[in-house]
Design a protein around this motif. Structure first.
Motif, PDB file in Angstrom:
ATOM      1  N   LEU A  28      29.993  27.767  27.175  1.00  0.00           N
ATOM      2  CA  LEU A  28      30.665  27.912  25.890  1.00  0.00           C
ATOM      3  C   LEU A  28      29.864  27.143  24.846  1.00  0.00           C
ATOM      4  CD1 LEU A  28      33.202  29.183  24.622  1.00  0.00           C
ATOM      5  CD2 LEU A  28      34.339  26.985  24.958  1.00  0.00           C
ATOM      6  N   PRO A  74      31.090  31.307  15.842  1.00  0.00           N
ATOM      7  CA  PRO A  74      30.934  32.717  16.209  1.00  0.00           C
ATOM      8  C   PRO A  74      30.353  32.938  17.605  1.00  0.00           C
ATOM      9  CG  PRO A  74      30.056  32.315  14.007  1.00  0.00           C
ATOM     10  CD  PRO A  74      30.430  30.988  14.586  1.00  0.00           C
ATOM     11  N   ARG A  75      29.409  32.087  18.035  1.00  0.00           N
ATOM     12  CA  ARG A  75      28.801  32.263  19.370  1.00  0.00           C
ATOM     13  C   ARG A  75      29.833  31.996  20.468  1.00  0.00           C
ATOM     14  NH1 ARG A  75      26.164  34.851  20.960  1.00  0.00           N
ATOM     15  NH2 ARG A  75      25.116  33.616  22.518  1.00  0.00           N
ATOM     16  N   ALA A  76      30.690  31.026  20.276  1.00  0.00           N
ATOM     17  CA  ALA A  76      31.744  30.744  21.259  1.00  0.00           C
ATOM     18  C   ALA A  76      32.725  31.900  21.305  1.00  0.00           C
ATOM     19  CB  ALA A  76      32.456  29.437  20.917  1.00  0.00           C
ATOM     20  N   GLN A  77      33.063  32.441  20.151  1.00  0.00           N
ATOM     21  CA  GLN A  77      33.969  33.591  20.101  1.00  0.00           C
ATOM     22  C   GLN A  77      33.351  34.789  20.812  1.00  0.00           C
ATOM     23  OE1 GLN A  77      34.694  34.037  15.905  1.00  0.00           O
ATOM     24  NE2 GLN A  77      35.914  32.160  15.796  1.00  0.00           N
ATOM     25  N   SER A  78      32.047  34.963  20.657  1.00  0.00           N
ATOM     26  CA  SER A  78      31.342  36.052  21.330  1.00  0.00           C
ATOM     27  C   SER A  78      31.392  35.881  22.852  1.00  0.00           C
ATOM     28  CB  SER A  78      29.893  36.099  20.840  1.00  0.00           C
ATOM     29  OG  SER A  78      29.169  37.078  21.532  1.00  0.00           O
ATOM     30  N   SER A  79      31.234  34.640  23.330  1.00  0.00           N
ATOM     31  CA  SER A  79      31.304  34.372  24.775  1.00  0.00           C
ATOM     32  C   SER A  79      32.704  34.662  25.309  1.00  0.00           C
ATOM     33  CB  SER A  79      30.933  32.918  25.064  1.00  0.00           C
ATOM     34  OG  SER A  79      29.583  32.691  24.745  1.00  0.00           O
ATOM     35  N   ARG A  80      33.716  34.261  24.566  1.00  0.00           N
ATOM     36  CA  ARG A  80      35.098  34.537  24.992  1.00  0.00           C
ATOM     37  C   ARG A  80      35.377  36.033  25.007  1.00  0.00           C
ATOM     38  NH1 ARG A  80      38.125  30.103  25.770  1.00  0.00           N
ATOM     39  NH2 ARG A  80      37.565  28.170  24.695  1.00  0.00           N
ATOM     40  N   SER A  81      34.847  36.745  24.030  1.00  0.00           N
ATOM     41  CA  SER A  81      35.018  38.193  23.965  1.00  0.00           C
ATOM     42  C   SER A  81      34.335  38.880  25.148  1.00  0.00           C
ATOM     43  CB  SER A  81      34.446  38.715  22.648  1.00  0.00           C
ATOM     44  OG  SER A  81      34.532  40.108  22.582  1.00  0.00           O
ATOM     45  N   SER A 111      33.934  22.003  17.782  1.00  0.00           N
ATOM     46  CA  SER A 111      34.650  23.196  17.319  1.00  0.00           C
ATOM     47  C   SER A 111      33.952  24.462  17.827  1.00  0.00           C
ATOM     48  CB  SER A 111      34.721  23.209  15.789  1.00  0.00           C
ATOM     49  OG  SER A 111      33.420  23.325  15.238  1.00  0.00           O
ATOM     50  N   GLU A 112      34.690  25.557  17.786  1.00  0.00           N
ATOM     51  CA  GLU A 112      34.134  26.837  18.217  1.00  0.00           C
ATOM     52  C   GLU A 112      33.694  27.656  17.012  1.00  0.00           C
ATOM     53  OE1 GLU A 112      36.390  29.117  21.022  1.00  0.00           O
ATOM     54  OE2 GLU A 112      36.896  27.356  22.208  1.00  0.00           O
ATOM     55  N   ARG A 151      36.479  38.368  28.150  1.00  0.00           N
ATOM     56  CA  ARG A 151      37.690  39.195  28.058  1.00  0.00           C
ATOM     57  C   ARG A 151      37.380  40.649  28.436  1.00  0.00           C
ATOM     58  NH1 ARG A 151      39.097  36.836  23.731  1.00  0.00           N
ATOM     59  NH2 ARG A 151      37.958  38.184  22.313  1.00  0.00           N
TER      60      ARG A 151
END
Length: 164
Positions: free
Chosen positions: A75, A85-92, A82-83, A95
Protein backbone atom coordinates in the motif's frame (compact mmCIF):
# COMPACT_ATOMS: atom_id res chain seq x y z
CA UNK A 1 -2.21 -2.10 9.23
CA UNK A 2 -2.34 -2.70 12.88
CA UNK A 3 -1.41 -5.84 14.75
CA UNK A 4 -5.02 -7.02 14.93
CA UNK A 5 -5.40 -6.79 11.14
CA UNK A 6 -2.19 -8.73 10.61
CA UNK A 7 -3.19 -11.38 13.17
CA UNK A 8 -6.63 -11.74 11.54
CA UNK A 9 -4.97 -12.10 8.12
CA UNK A 10 -2.57 -14.73 9.44
CA UNK A 11 -5.48 -16.71 10.85
CA UNK A 12 -7.63 -16.34 7.70
CA UNK A 13 -4.77 -17.44 5.42
CA UNK A 14 -3.77 -20.40 7.57
CA UNK A 15 -5.33 -23.02 5.22
CA UNK A 16 -2.46 -22.87 2.73
CA UNK A 17 1.23 -22.64 3.50
CA UNK A 18 2.41 -19.82 1.24
CA UNK A 19 1.72 -16.13 0.83
CA UNK A 20 2.28 -14.04 -2.26
CA UNK A 21 3.37 -10.41 -2.18
CA UNK A 22 2.45 -7.85 -4.80
CA UNK A 23 4.08 -4.52 -5.57
CA UNK A 24 1.56 -2.84 -7.86
CA UNK A 25 3.13 -0.29 -10.15
CA UNK A 26 1.63 1.60 -13.05
CA UNK A 27 3.69 -0.34 -15.63
CA UNK A 28 4.57 -3.56 -13.81
CA UNK A 29 3.51 -5.80 -10.95
CA UNK A 30 6.31 -7.26 -8.88
CA UNK A 31 5.57 -10.63 -7.27
CA UNK A 32 7.23 -12.46 -4.40
CA UNK A 33 6.49 -15.78 -2.74
CA UNK A 34 6.98 -16.96 0.82
CA UNK A 35 8.38 -20.34 1.73
CA UNK A 36 5.96 -22.88 3.22
CA UNK A 37 7.07 -21.98 6.75
CA UNK A 38 6.28 -18.31 6.10
CA UNK A 39 9.75 -17.25 7.16
CA UNK A 40 11.43 -16.14 3.93
CA UNK A 41 10.16 -14.12 0.97
CA UNK A 42 11.75 -14.68 -2.43
CA UNK A 43 11.29 -12.67 -5.61
CA UNK A 44 9.08 -14.55 -8.05
CA UNK A 45 8.52 -12.56 -11.24
CA UNK A 46 7.55 -9.24 -12.74
CA UNK A 47 4.39 -8.91 -14.80
CA UNK A 48 4.45 -6.24 -17.47
CA UNK A 49 1.00 -4.66 -17.07
CA UNK A 50 -1.26 -4.88 -20.08
CA UNK A 51 -4.89 -4.84 -18.95
CA UNK A 52 -6.54 -5.97 -15.76
CA UNK A 53 -7.86 -9.32 -17.04
CA UNK A 54 -4.57 -10.83 -18.30
CA UNK A 55 -2.67 -9.37 -15.34
CA UNK A 56 -5.17 -10.84 -12.89
CA UNK A 57 -5.21 -14.19 -14.69
CA UNK A 58 -1.43 -14.50 -14.32
CA UNK A 59 -1.74 -13.81 -10.59
CA UNK A 60 -4.55 -16.38 -10.26
CA UNK A 61 -2.45 -18.98 -12.13
CA UNK A 62 0.58 -18.37 -9.91
CA UNK A 63 -1.51 -18.56 -6.74
CA UNK A 64 -2.95 -21.91 -7.80
CA UNK A 65 0.44 -23.28 -8.86
CA UNK A 66 2.08 -22.36 -5.54
CA UNK A 67 -0.80 -23.20 -3.15
CA UNK A 68 -1.09 -19.60 -1.96
CA UNK A 69 -3.31 -18.87 1.02
CA UNK A 70 -3.28 -15.07 1.01
CA UNK A 71 -2.08 -11.94 -0.72
CA UNK A 72 0.05 -9.20 0.80
CA UNK A 73 -0.38 -6.10 -1.33
CA UNK A 74 1.92 -3.13 -0.92
CA UNK A 75 0.00 0.00 0.00
CA UNK A 76 1.82 3.11 -1.23
CA UNK A 77 1.03 5.55 1.56
CA UNK A 78 2.17 9.15 1.57
CA UNK A 79 5.01 9.93 3.95
CA UNK A 80 2.50 11.37 6.45
CA UNK A 81 0.59 8.06 6.44
CA UNK A 82 -2.36 9.31 4.39
CA UNK A 83 -3.65 7.55 1.30
CA UNK A 84 -3.34 9.18 -2.10
CA UNK A 85 -4.32 8.15 -5.63
CA UNK A 86 -1.76 5.29 -5.81
CA UNK A 87 -3.14 3.73 -2.62
CA UNK A 88 -6.67 4.05 -3.97
CA UNK A 89 -5.52 2.35 -7.18
CA UNK A 90 -4.05 -0.56 -5.16
CA UNK A 91 -7.29 -0.96 -3.21
CA UNK A 92 -9.27 -0.88 -6.45
CA UNK A 93 -7.05 -3.56 -8.00
CA UNK A 94 -7.59 -5.81 -4.96
CA UNK A 95 -11.35 -5.20 -5.05
CA UNK A 96 -11.48 -6.19 -8.74
CA UNK A 97 -9.27 -9.24 -8.11
CA UNK A 98 -11.40 -10.57 -5.23
CA UNK A 99 -14.11 -12.26 -7.40
CA UNK A 100 -11.40 -14.06 -9.39
CA UNK A 101 -9.24 -14.96 -6.40
CA UNK A 102 -11.20 -15.27 -3.15
CA UNK A 103 -8.20 -15.23 -0.81
CA UNK A 104 -7.58 -13.08 2.25
CA UNK A 105 -5.83 -9.80 1.41
CA UNK A 106 -3.61 -7.71 3.65
CA UNK A 107 -2.51 -4.25 2.62
CA UNK A 108 0.98 -3.61 3.97
CA UNK A 109 2.77 -0.26 4.14
CA UNK A 110 5.29 -0.13 1.31
CA UNK A 111 6.73 3.33 1.94
CA UNK A 112 10.36 3.46 0.85
CA UNK A 113 10.48 -0.21 -0.23
CA UNK A 114 11.51 0.64 -3.79
CA UNK A 115 14.07 3.15 -2.50
CA UNK A 116 15.58 0.53 -0.16
CA UNK A 117 15.78 -2.05 -2.94
CA UNK A 118 17.23 0.45 -5.40
CA UNK A 119 19.87 1.49 -2.86
CA UNK A 120 20.83 -2.16 -2.35
CA UNK A 121 21.10 -2.73 -6.10
CA UNK A 122 23.25 0.40 -6.46
CA UNK A 123 25.53 -0.82 -3.69
CA UNK A 124 25.80 -4.14 -5.53
CA UNK A 125 26.86 -2.14 -8.61
CA UNK A 126 23.93 -3.43 -10.70
CA UNK A 127 23.59 -1.75 -14.07
CA UNK A 128 20.60 0.47 -14.78
CA UNK A 129 19.13 -2.22 -17.06
CA UNK A 130 19.61 -4.91 -14.41
CA UNK A 131 18.04 -2.69 -11.73
CA UNK A 132 15.05 -2.18 -14.03
CA UNK A 133 14.64 -5.94 -14.39
CA UNK A 134 14.85 -6.66 -10.67
CA UNK A 135 13.48 -3.72 -8.72
CA UNK A 136 9.76 -4.59 -8.84
CA UNK A 137 10.00 -8.20 -7.78
CA UNK A 138 12.63 -7.33 -5.17
CA UNK A 139 10.33 -4.60 -3.82
CA UNK A 140 7.54 -7.20 -3.60
CA UNK A 141 9.91 -9.49 -1.69
CA UNK A 142 10.86 -6.60 0.62
CA UNK A 143 7.17 -5.88 1.36
CA UNK A 144 6.34 -9.56 1.88
CA UNK A 145 9.41 -10.12 4.07
CA UNK A 146 8.46 -7.14 6.23
CA UNK A 147 4.99 -8.63 6.66
CA UNK A 148 6.39 -12.08 7.48
CA UNK A 149 8.69 -10.53 10.08
CA UNK A 150 5.75 -8.81 11.79
CA UNK A 151 3.70 -12.02 11.65
CA UNK A 152 6.63 -13.95 13.13
CA UNK A 153 6.84 -11.43 15.95
CA UNK A 154 3.14 -11.94 16.68
CA UNK A 155 3.66 -15.72 16.81
CA UNK A 156 6.63 -15.26 19.17
CA UNK A 157 4.57 -13.02 21.48
CA UNK A 158 1.71 -15.53 21.50
CA UNK A 159 4.12 -18.38 22.33
CA UNK A 160 5.64 -16.37 25.19
CA UNK A 161 2.16 -15.60 26.54
CA UNK A 162 1.28 -19.32 26.42
CA UNK A 163 4.41 -20.15 28.44
CA UNK A 164 3.37 -17.78 31.23
Amino acid sequence: MNRDEIAAFAEASRGAPRLIGLDLGTKTIGLALSDVGRQIASPLETIRRVKFTPDAQRIVTLCAAHAVGGLVIGLPLNMDGSEGPRAQSSRSFARNLKPLLPLPVLFFDERLSTAAVTRTLLEADASRARRGELVDKLAAAYILQSCLDVMGGLYDEAAEADEL
